[in-house]
Write a protein that holds these residues in place. Structure first.
Motif, PDB file in Angstrom:
ATOM      1  N   ALA A   1       0.836  -1.209   0.000  1.00 53.67           N
ATOM      2  CA  ALA A   1       0.000   0.000   0.000  1.00 53.67           C
ATOM      3  C   ALA A   1       0.868   1.255   0.000  1.00 53.67           C
ATOM      4  CB  ALA A   1      -0.925  -0.006   1.212  1.00 53.67           C
ATOM      5  N   GLU A   2       1.969   1.236   0.747  1.00 57.20           N
ATOM      6  CA  GLU A   2       2.876   2.386   0.753  1.00 57.20           C
ATOM      7  C   GLU A   2       3.489   2.596  -0.635  1.00 57.20           C
ATOM      8  OE1 GLU A   2       6.788   4.126   3.111  1.00 57.20           O
ATOM      9  OE2 GLU A   2       6.529   1.964   2.918  1.00 57.20           O
ATOM     10  N   LEU A   3       3.848   1.504  -1.306  1.00 52.98           N
ATOM     11  CA  LEU A   3       4.388   1.610  -2.658  1.00 52.98           C
ATOM     12  C   LEU A   3       3.355   2.190  -3.609  1.00 52.98           C
ATOM     13  CD1 LEU A   3       6.492   1.078  -4.854  1.00 52.98           C
ATOM     14  CD2 LEU A   3       5.634  -1.275  -4.984  1.00 52.98           C
ATOM     15  N   VAL A   4       2.108   1.712  -3.538  1.00 51.47           N
ATOM     16  CA  VAL A   4       1.053   2.226  -4.413  1.00 51.47           C
ATOM     17  C   VAL A   4       0.871   3.727  -4.206  1.00 51.47           C
ATOM     18  CG1 VAL A   4      -1.436   2.190  -4.874  1.00 51.47           C
ATOM     19  CG2 VAL A   4      -0.169   0.048  -4.671  1.00 51.47           C
ATOM     20  N   THR A   5       0.834   4.157  -2.967  1.00 54.66           N
ATOM     21  CA  THR A   5       0.670   5.585  -2.668  1.00 54.66           C
ATOM     22  C   THR A   5       1.830   6.397  -3.231  1.00 54.66           C
ATOM     23  OG1 THR A   5      -0.592   5.123  -0.666  1.00 54.66           O
ATOM     24  CG2 THR A   5       0.462   7.283  -0.816  1.00 54.66           C
ATOM     25  N   THR A   6       3.037   5.882  -3.092  1.00 51.96           N
ATOM     26  CA  THR A   6       4.219   6.564  -3.635  1.00 51.96           C
ATOM     27  C   THR A   6       4.121   6.696  -5.147  1.00 51.96           C
ATOM     28  OG1 THR A   6       5.607   5.750  -1.831  1.00 51.96           O
ATOM     29  CG2 THR A   6       6.731   6.469  -3.842  1.00 51.96           C
ATOM     30  N   LEU A   7       3.768   5.614  -5.824  1.00 50.54           N
ATOM     31  CA  LEU A   7       3.622   5.639  -7.280  1.00 50.54           C
ATOM     32  C   LEU A   7       2.528   6.607  -7.709  1.00 50.54           C
ATOM     33  CD1 LEU A   7       3.933   1.803  -7.907  1.00 50.54           C
ATOM     34  CD2 LEU A   7       5.520   3.526  -8.789  1.00 50.54           C
ATOM     35  N   GLU A   8       1.395   6.554  -7.043  1.00 50.96           N
ATOM     36  CA  GLU A   8       0.292   7.466  -7.383  1.00 50.96           C
ATOM     37  C   GLU A   8       0.719   8.922  -7.247  1.00 50.96           C
ATOM     38  OE1 GLU A   8      -2.833   6.281  -4.758  1.00 50.96           O
ATOM     39  OE2 GLU A   8      -3.672   4.812  -6.159  1.00 50.96           O
ATOM     40  N   ASN A   9       1.383   9.246  -6.166  1.00 52.83           N
ATOM     41  CA  ASN A   9       1.788  10.637  -5.934  1.00 52.83           C
ATOM     42  C   ASN A   9       2.794  11.109  -6.982  1.00 52.83           C
ATOM     43  OD1 ASN A   9       0.148  10.786  -3.675  1.00 52.83           O
ATOM     44  ND2 ASN A   9       1.790  10.363  -2.221  1.00 52.83           N
ATOM     45  N   ASP A  10       3.802  10.295  -7.255  1.00 52.84           N
ATOM     46  CA  ASP A  10       4.858  10.708  -8.179  1.00 52.84           C
ATOM     47  C   ASP A  10       4.345  10.791  -9.619  1.00 52.84           C
ATOM     48  OD1 ASP A  10       6.564  10.734  -6.020  1.00 52.84           O
ATOM     49  OD2 ASP A  10       7.481   8.793  -6.481  1.00 52.84           O
ATOM     50  N   LEU A  11       3.608   9.777 -10.050  1.00 53.38           N
ATOM     51  CA  LEU A  11       3.124   9.752 -11.432  1.00 53.38           C
ATOM     52  C   LEU A  11       2.061  10.827 -11.667  1.00 53.38           C
ATOM     53  CD1 LEU A  11       2.956   5.889 -11.945  1.00 53.38           C
ATOM     54  CD2 LEU A  11       4.705   7.451 -12.808  1.00 53.38           C
ATOM     55  N   SER A  12       1.213  11.056 -10.685  1.00 51.10           N
ATOM     56  CA  SER A  12       0.197  12.109 -10.819  1.00 51.10           C
ATOM     57  C   SER A  12       0.841  13.487 -10.890  1.00 51.10           C
ATOM     58  CB  SER A  12      -0.786  12.045  -9.639  1.00 51.10           C
ATOM     59  OG  SER A  12      -1.470  10.810  -9.614  1.00 51.10           O
ATOM     60  N   ALA A  13       1.900  13.690 -10.127  1.00 50.85           N
ATOM     61  CA  ALA A  13       2.609  14.975 -10.175  1.00 50.85           C
ATOM     62  C   ALA A  13       3.226  15.185 -11.552  1.00 50.85           C
ATOM     63  CB  ALA A  13       3.689  15.020  -9.091  1.00 50.85           C
ATOM     64  N   ALA A  14       3.772  14.123 -12.155  1.00 49.25           N
ATOM     65  CA  ALA A  14       4.385  14.249 -13.480  1.00 49.25           C
ATOM     66  C   ALA A  14       3.338  14.439 -14.569  1.00 49.25           C
ATOM     67  CB  ALA A  14       5.238  13.019 -13.775  1.00 49.25           C
ATOM     68  N   ALA A  15       2.242  13.700 -14.495  1.00 48.34           N
ATOM     69  CA  ALA A  15       1.201  13.778 -15.536  1.00 48.34           C
ATOM     70  C   ALA A  15       0.335  15.024 -15.400  1.00 48.34           C
ATOM     71  CB  ALA A  15       0.320  12.534 -15.494  1.00 48.34           C
ATOM     72  N   GLY A  16       0.243  15.559 -14.188  1.00 48.62           N
ATOM     73  CA  GLY A  16      -0.600  16.737 -13.964  1.00 48.62           C
ATOM     74  C   GLY A  16      -2.046  16.391 -13.690  1.00 48.62           C
ATOM     75  N   LYS A  17      -2.336  15.120 -13.497  1.00 52.19           N
ATOM     76  CA  LYS A  17      -3.688  14.660 -13.178  1.00 52.19           C
ATOM     77  C   LYS A  17      -3.565  13.305 -12.492  1.00 52.19           C
ATOM     78  CE  LYS A  17      -8.289  15.170 -15.039  1.00 52.19           C
ATOM     79  NZ  LYS A  17      -9.086  15.616 -16.204  1.00 52.19           N
TER      80      LYS A  17
ATOM     81  N   VAL B   1      -3.274   9.712 -11.540  1.00 53.52           N
ATOM     82  CA  VAL B   1      -2.932   8.481 -12.249  1.00 53.52           C
ATOM     83  C   VAL B   1      -3.341   7.301 -11.384  1.00 53.52           C
ATOM     84  CG1 VAL B   1      -1.030   7.062 -13.140  1.00 53.52           C
ATOM     85  CG2 VAL B   1      -1.037   9.549 -13.507  1.00 53.52           C
ATOM     86  N   GLY B   2      -4.085   6.363 -11.993  1.00 51.13           N
ATOM     87  CA  GLY B   2      -4.474   5.149 -11.275  1.00 51.13           C
ATOM     88  C   GLY B   2      -3.341   4.145 -11.257  1.00 51.13           C
ATOM     89  N   VAL B   3      -3.145   3.470 -10.139  1.00 51.24           N
ATOM     90  CA  VAL B   3      -2.056   2.494  -9.982  1.00 51.24           C
ATOM     91  C   VAL B   3      -2.619   1.199  -9.422  1.00 51.24           C
ATOM     92  CG1 VAL B   3       0.098   1.957  -8.788  1.00 51.24           C
ATOM     93  CG2 VAL B   3      -0.315   4.282  -9.617  1.00 51.24           C
ATOM     94  N   LYS B   4      -2.277   0.087 -10.080  1.00 52.34           N
ATOM     95  CA  LYS B   4      -2.568  -1.238  -9.549  1.00 52.34           C
ATOM     96  C   LYS B   4      -1.282  -2.054  -9.587  1.00 52.34           C
ATOM     97  CE  LYS B   4      -7.374  -1.568 -11.204  1.00 52.34           C
ATOM     98  NZ  LYS B   4      -8.293  -2.349 -12.086  1.00 52.34           N
TER      99      LYS B   4
END
Length: 276
Positions: A104-120, A122-125
């Protein structure tokens, strides 16, 4: 070449960092390519998503034991930025020697970083290998047009002038082809893909559509922009009641990219094809 791509790590020698480094992500604004198609963020005629699948996702448990899994990332088609693919790979590699307290911590990290880069958002599974194995492979819907007899000799640019339709006949159908190929706009490496369309509108001439797809063969552009160009060329020709265009690309560097664009708000699947 995309005006921002020359500043990305694509096509350059890169140090492979094995500890968490979110600054490796390199966003590229969509606006320049939208403008080529006469679009802006406010006038997009489609909704959709870019599915990225990562087959080289690994990290460490607190004990130091490594984990491997499959990552699925859903980037909204109207996000301000795409994420340049090599930077995405370098970022994911930076997780390899990084411990996380939980998945869960990894998913949250990925969501935060990828959403910041994309500007919207990002869903992560994160999915287990067993789950992926159980799903197997899928086939694209509708009629495969690859066996049609066509003649074409110009492959340097997409040729929408090849497209034909019968305006007197309204149909609802699905077509697909595995003959889509374009080139990376930076490295010129080939990008192989399968494309599917589903629409309701004037009957599209199948042979002309195949010739049009083949005309992308030496065209240089990112995956997302190729799909958007196909969508817009069909939209302008058919003025359809509904239109969905998507492509499933062969993976490169452990990542495959699968853009979906539609006039409708659909639940879009992420099933893996035989070449993926």
């Amino acid at each position: 070449m995309h005006p921002a791509a020359e500043h990305s790590p694509l096509g350059k020698s890169s140090e492979y960092i094995a500890t968490y480094t979110p600054s490796l992500l390199f966003p590229i604004a969509r606006t320049a390519k939208w403008a080529e198609l006469g679009l802006s963020a406010e006038t997009l005629p489609y909704t959709g998503v870019d599915f990225w699948n990562c087959y080289e996702l690994s990290w460490l448990l607190p004990s130091g034991k490594p984990v491997v899994a499959i990552g699925e990332f859903a980037i909204p088609a109207d996000s301000p930025n795409i994420i340049e693919s090599k930077s995405f790979k370098l970022y994911l590699n930076s997780l390899n020697q990084t411990p996380f307290a939980s998945q869960a911590e990894l998913v949250t990290t990925l969501e935060n970083d990828l959403s910041a880069a994309a500007g919207k958002l990002v869903g992560v599974k994160i999915r287990s290998l067993k789950a992926i194995e159980g799903e197997g492979i899928v086939a694209l819907p509708g009629v495969c047009i690859d066996d049609l007899d066509i003649r074409i000799s110009n492959y340097d640019r997409p040729q929408p002038e090849l497209l034909r339709c019968d305006e007197s006949r309204i149909v609802e159908e699905a077509l697909h082809s595995h003959l889509l190929k374009s080139n990376c706009p930076v490295t010129s490496q080939p990008d192989w893909g399968s494309v599917a369309i589903e629409y309701r509108g004037p009957a599209l001439d199948h042979a002309s559509f195949l010739a049009y797809l083949v005309s992308f063969r030496q065209h240089s552009d990112f995956h997302e922009h190729c799909v958007e160009r196909i969508f817009m060329d069909l939209q302008r020709l058919l003025n359809p009641q509904t239109l969905t265009v998507y492509a499933r690309y062969v993976r490169r560097g452990g990542l495959d990219i699968n853009p979906y664009r539609s006039t409708q708000r659909l639940t879009m699947g992420n099933g893996r094809l035989a070449r993926q």
